[in-house]
Motif scaffolding. Structure first.
Motif, PDB file in Angstrom:
ATOM      1  N   ALA A 128       0.847  -1.196   0.000  1.00 31.22           N
ATOM      2  CA  ALA A 128       0.000   0.000   0.000  1.00 31.22           C
ATOM      3  C   ALA A 128       0.879   1.241   0.000  1.00 31.22           C
ATOM      4  O   ALA A 128       2.046   1.191   0.411  1.00 31.22           O
ATOM      5  N   LEU A 129       0.296   2.330  -0.458  1.00 30.00           N
ATOM      6  CA  LEU A 129       0.971   3.633  -0.429  1.00 30.00           C
ATOM      7  C   LEU A 129       0.261   4.508   0.595  1.00 30.00           C
ATOM      8  O   LEU A 129      -0.951   4.721   0.496  1.00 30.00           O
ATOM      9  N   ALA A 130       0.998   5.012   1.581  1.00 28.78           N
ATOM     10  CA  ALA A 130       0.386   5.822   2.638  1.00 28.78           C
ATOM     11  C   ALA A 130       0.930   7.242   2.593  1.00 28.78           C
ATOM     12  O   ALA A 130       2.048   7.504   3.051  1.00 28.78           O
ATOM     13  N   VAL A 131       0.128   8.121   2.030  1.00 26.09           N
ATOM     14  CA  VAL A 131       0.498   9.537   1.952  1.00 26.09           C
ATOM     15  C   VAL A 131      -0.480  10.371   2.777  1.00 26.09           C
ATOM     16  O   VAL A 131      -0.085  11.177   3.613  1.00 26.09           O
ATOM     17  N   THR A 132      -1.790  10.153   2.552  1.00 21.44           N
ATOM     18  CA  THR A 132      -2.825  11.016   3.136  1.00 21.44           C
ATOM     19  C   THR A 132      -2.863  10.901   4.657  1.00 21.44           C
ATOM     20  O   THR A 132      -2.726   9.814   5.219  1.00 21.44           O
ATOM     21  N   GLU A 133      -3.087  12.037   5.302  1.00 24.20           N
ATOM     22  CA  GLU A 133      -3.168  12.095   6.765  1.00 24.20           C
ATOM     23  C   GLU A 133      -4.506  12.701   7.174  1.00 24.20           C
ATOM     24  O   GLU A 133      -5.152  13.374   6.363  1.00 24.20           O
ATOM     25  N   GLY A 136      -5.222  16.159   6.132  1.00 22.18           N
ATOM     26  CA  GLY A 136      -5.447  16.519   4.734  1.00 22.18           C
ATOM     27  C   GLY A 136      -4.601  15.708   3.780  1.00 22.18           C
ATOM     28  O   GLY A 136      -3.523  15.226   4.146  1.00 22.18           O
ATOM     29  N   GLY A 137      -5.116  15.574   2.549  1.00 24.80           N
ATOM     30  CA  GLY A 137      -4.417  14.769   1.554  1.00 24.80           C
ATOM     31  C   GLY A 137      -3.869  15.568   0.391  1.00 24.80           C
ATOM     32  O   GLY A 137      -2.828  15.224  -0.172  1.00 24.80           O
ATOM     33  N   SER A 138      -4.558  16.643   0.019  1.00 21.95           N
ATOM     34  CA  SER A 138      -4.115  17.394  -1.162  1.00 21.95           C
ATOM     35  C   SER A 138      -2.758  18.041  -0.939  1.00 21.95           C
ATOM     36  O   SER A 138      -1.911  18.055  -1.834  1.00 21.95           O
ATOM     37  N   ASP A 139      -2.549  18.550   0.255  1.00 25.17           N
ATOM     38  CA  ASP A 139      -1.316  19.286   0.548  1.00 25.17           C
ATOM     39  C   ASP A 139      -0.235  18.320   1.041  1.00 25.17           C
ATOM     40  O   ASP A 139       0.111  18.286   2.222  1.00 25.17           O
ATOM     41  N   THR A 161      -4.537   8.002   6.741  1.00 23.18           N
ATOM     42  CA  THR A 161      -5.955   7.652   6.590  1.00 23.18           C
ATOM     43  C   THR A 161      -6.299   7.458   5.118  1.00 23.18           C
ATOM     44  O   THR A 161      -5.550   7.920   4.246  1.00 23.18           O
ATOM     45  N   PHE A 162      -7.424   6.778   4.869  1.00 18.64           N
ATOM     46  CA  PHE A 162      -7.924   6.506   3.503  1.00 18.64           C
ATOM     47  C   PHE A 162      -6.942   5.662   2.691  1.00 18.64           C
ATOM     48  O   PHE A 162      -6.876   5.797   1.463  1.00 18.64           O
ATOM     49  N   ILE A 163      -6.144   4.802   3.330  1.00 21.51           N
ATOM     50  CA  ILE A 163      -5.096   4.091   2.598  1.00 21.51           C
ATOM     51  C   ILE A 163      -5.651   2.802   1.989  1.00 21.51           C
ATOM     52  O   ILE A 163      -6.062   1.883   2.712  1.00 21.51           O
ATOM     53  N   THR A 164      -5.654   2.735   0.673  1.00 19.73           N
ATOM     54  CA  THR A 164      -6.144   1.546  -0.022  1.00 19.73           C
ATOM     55  C   THR A 164      -5.261   0.350   0.332  1.00 19.73           C
ATOM     56  O   THR A 164      -4.038   0.432   0.217  1.00 19.73           O
ATOM     57  N   SER A 165      -5.885  -0.738   0.774  1.00 19.09           N
ATOM     58  CA  SER A 165      -5.202  -1.945   1.278  1.00 19.09           C
ATOM     59  C   SER A 165      -4.489  -1.689   2.604  1.00 19.09           C
ATOM     60  O   SER A 165      -3.744  -2.558   3.078  1.00 19.09           O
TER      61      SER A 165
HETATM   62  C1  LIG Z   1     -11.212   5.566  -2.654  1.00 21.33           C
HETATM   63  C2  LIG Z   1     -10.026   6.310  -2.116  1.00 21.33           C
HETATM   64  C3  LIG Z   1      -8.803   5.663  -2.044  1.00 21.33           C
HETATM   65  C4  LIG Z   1      -7.698   6.334  -1.529  1.00 21.33           C
HETATM   66  N1  LIG Z   1      -6.509   5.670  -1.441  1.00 21.33           N
HETATM   67  C5  LIG Z   1      -5.436   6.309  -0.935  1.00 21.33           C
HETATM   68  C6  LIG Z   1      -4.177   5.628  -0.810  1.00 21.33           C
HETATM   69  O1  LIG Z   1      -4.029   4.451  -1.169  1.00 21.33           O
HETATM   70  N2  LIG Z   1      -3.140   6.302  -0.272  1.00 21.33           N
HETATM   71  C7  LIG Z   1      -3.240   7.600   0.137  1.00 21.33           C
HETATM   72  O2  LIG Z   1      -2.254   8.144   0.599  1.00 21.33           O
HETATM   73  N3  LIG Z   1      -4.418   8.269   0.039  1.00 21.33           N
HETATM   74  C8  LIG Z   1      -5.510   7.658  -0.487  1.00 21.33           C
HETATM   75  N4  LIG Z   1      -6.703   8.317  -0.594  1.00 21.33           N
HETATM   76  C9  LIG Z   1      -6.800   9.676  -0.105  1.00 21.33           C
HETATM   77  C10 LIG Z   1      -6.776  10.710  -1.213  1.00 21.33           C
HETATM   78  O3  LIG Z   1      -5.484  10.791  -1.791  1.00 21.33           O
HETATM   79  C11 LIG Z   1      -7.214  12.022  -0.558  1.00 21.33           C
HETATM   80  O4  LIG Z   1      -8.591  11.893  -0.252  1.00 21.33           O
HETATM   81  C12 LIG Z   1      -6.972  13.196  -1.455  1.00 21.33           C
HETATM   82  O5  LIG Z   1      -5.592  13.455  -1.556  1.00 21.33           O
HETATM   83  C13 LIG Z   1      -7.674  14.447  -0.905  1.00 21.33           C
HETATM   84  O6  LIG Z   1      -7.330  14.639   0.431  1.00 21.33           O
HETATM   85  P1  LIG Z   1      -8.453  14.893   1.536  1.00 21.33           P
HETATM   86  O7  LIG Z   1      -9.526  13.883   1.365  1.00 21.33           O
HETATM   87  O8  LIG Z   1      -7.782  14.998   2.856  1.00 21.33           O
HETATM   88  O9  LIG Z   1      -9.092  16.284   1.150  1.00 21.33           O
HETATM   89  P2  LIG Z   1      -8.449  17.708   1.400  1.00 21.33           P
HETATM   90  O10 LIG Z   1      -7.032  17.737   0.955  1.00 21.33           O
HETATM   91  O11 LIG Z   1      -8.748  18.121   2.802  1.00 21.33           O
HETATM   92  O12 LIG Z   1      -9.315  18.566   0.405  1.00 21.33           O
HETATM   93  C14 LIG Z   1     -10.698  18.819   0.681  1.00 21.33           C
HETATM   94  C15 LIG Z   1     -11.269  19.645  -0.455  1.00 21.33           C
HETATM   95  O13 LIG Z   1     -10.552  20.889  -0.584  1.00 21.33           O
HETATM   96  C16 LIG Z   1     -10.031  21.025  -1.896  1.00 21.33           C
HETATM   97  N5  LIG Z   1      -8.714  21.651  -1.807  1.00 21.33           N
HETATM   98  C17 LIG Z   1      -7.674  21.203  -1.070  1.00 21.33           C
HETATM   99  N6  LIG Z   1      -6.625  22.030  -1.213  1.00 21.33           N
HETATM  100  C18 LIG Z   1      -7.013  23.006  -2.069  1.00 21.33           C
HETATM  101  C19 LIG Z   1      -6.367  24.153  -2.609  1.00 21.33           C
HETATM  102  N7  LIG Z   1      -5.111  24.454  -2.297  1.00 21.33           N
HETATM  103  N8  LIG Z   1      -7.066  24.914  -3.456  1.00 21.33           N
HETATM  104  C20 LIG Z   1      -8.344  24.621  -3.779  1.00 21.33           C
HETATM  105  N9  LIG Z   1      -9.011  23.551  -3.292  1.00 21.33           N
HETATM  106  C21 LIG Z   1      -8.355  22.763  -2.449  1.00 21.33           C
HETATM  107  C22 LIG Z   1      -9.944  19.620  -2.457  1.00 21.33           C
HETATM  108  O14 LIG Z   1     -10.048  19.613  -3.867  1.00 21.33           O
HETATM  109  C23 LIG Z   1     -11.161  18.959  -1.821  1.00 21.33           C
HETATM  110  O15 LIG Z   1     -12.328  19.253  -2.548  1.00 21.33           O
HETATM  111  C24 LIG Z   1      -7.817   7.683  -1.106  1.00 21.33           C
HETATM  112  C25 LIG Z   1      -9.049   8.334  -1.210  1.00 21.33           C
HETATM  113  C26 LIG Z   1     -10.137   7.657  -1.700  1.00 21.33           C
HETATM  114  C27 LIG Z   1     -11.454   8.385  -1.792  1.00 21.33           C
END
Ligand SMILES: Cc1cc2nc3c(=O)[nH]c(=O)nc-3n(C[C@H](O)[C@H](O)[C@H](O)COP(=O)(O)OP(=O)(O)OC[C@H]3O[C@@H](n4cnc5c(N)ncnc54)[C@H](O)[C@@H]3O)c2cc1C
Length: 202
Positions: A128-133, A136-139, A161-165
């Motif tokens: 599995a790949l674990a990046v998201t916390e 937040g995941g986007s940043d 969190t949200f880590i596939t597998s």
């Molecule tokens: C089915 C599924 C499988 C996943 N598997 C994995 C995995 O294997 N490993 C892993 O590491 N992660 C995994 N994830 C997590 C996924 O990578 C994150 O959900 C994603 O990166 C978004 O992070 P967040 O949910 O924390 O949302 P946030 O980062 O909190 O974002 C929330 C909202 O704000 C918006 N936003 C955020 N920053 C900005 C910005 N700077 N400007 C404008 N809008 C912004 C986003 O577009 C979003 O709509 C998985 C998610 C899902 C749904």
């Protein structure tokens, strides 16, 4: 149900043969169980080994690690045909190594690649790949999990969190901050953490 027609000019007779084989596998091994597995929120580990026995987990990986170097269209077929199952969860989970293993392949030591890649490609181990916390995941550059070197190992503190597998992975390629004084992307590294590492809870 996904049923887009493939664009014929991209696919050779070998691609078509692969698609037929894969479609048969999904029809017999996955679709009959999909509702039960969705309800259970999991599926048998055995499915990884079955997929591996058809070479599905090694597509695009070097032969020396048990893989089969192929063009990108085999992977496109894999994605299209798994979509036929109607379960995004199966698709993502069976293929979680495809996001977990590229960092190892690109930057891991030869010893690590030889130890980790063959059992993943053969379906014996799950990656599995674990990046998201939770924060937040986007940043990604703002991730908070730290890994501080202590002799010949790292002490890791943080949550993912949200880590596939993630609930049963044997190997977790984990994004960590190895340089806490660098708060941006430059302080981030990837560590391969084994699932039975003391202190790891899930
Ligand atoms: C089915 C599924 C499988 C996943 N598997 C994995 C995995 O294997 N490993 C892993 O590491 N992660 C995994 N994830 C997590 C996924 O990578 C994150 O959900 C994603 O990166 C978004 O992070 P967040 O949910 O924390 O949302 P946030 O980062 O909190 O974002 C929330 C909202 O704000 C918006 N936003 C955020 N920053 C900005 C910005 N700077 N400007 C404008 N809008 C912004 C986003 O577009 C979003 O709509 C998985 C998610 C899902 C749904």
């Amino acid at each position: 149900m996904f049923d887009a027609s493939p664009l014929p000019h991209y696919f050779s007779p070998e691609h078509v043969q692969f698609r037929d084989m894969l479609r048969g596998f999904i029809a017999s091994e996955i679709i009959p169980h999909i509702n039960a597995w969705d309800e259970a929120g999991t599926f048998p580990r055995e499915l990884y080994r079955k997929a591996a026995s058809l070479g599905l987990l090694g597509l695009g990986y070097p032969e020396e690690y048990g893989g089969t170097p192929v063009d990108i269209f085999y992977q496109i077929i894999l994605a299209e045909e798994f979509a036929h199952s109607g379960s995004g969860g199966i698709q993502a989970s069976i293929n979680s190594h495809t996001i977990a293993m590229p960092p190892l392949l690109a930057a891991g030591s030869e010893e690590l690649k030889q130890r980790i890649l063959p059992p993943v490609i053969s379906g014996e181990k799950i990656a599995a790949l674990a990046v998201t916390e939770p924060s937040g995941g986007s940043d990604v550059a703002g991730l908070r999990t730290t890994a501080i070197r202590d002799g010949d190992h790292y002490v890791v503190n943080g949550e993912k969190t949200f880590i596939t597998s993630g609930m049963r992975a044997d190997y977790i390629t984990t994004a960590v901050r190895t340089n806490p004084t660098n708060k941006g992307a430059g302080g981030v590294s990837m560590l391969l953490i084994e699932g039975d590492t003391p202190g790891l809870s899930r």
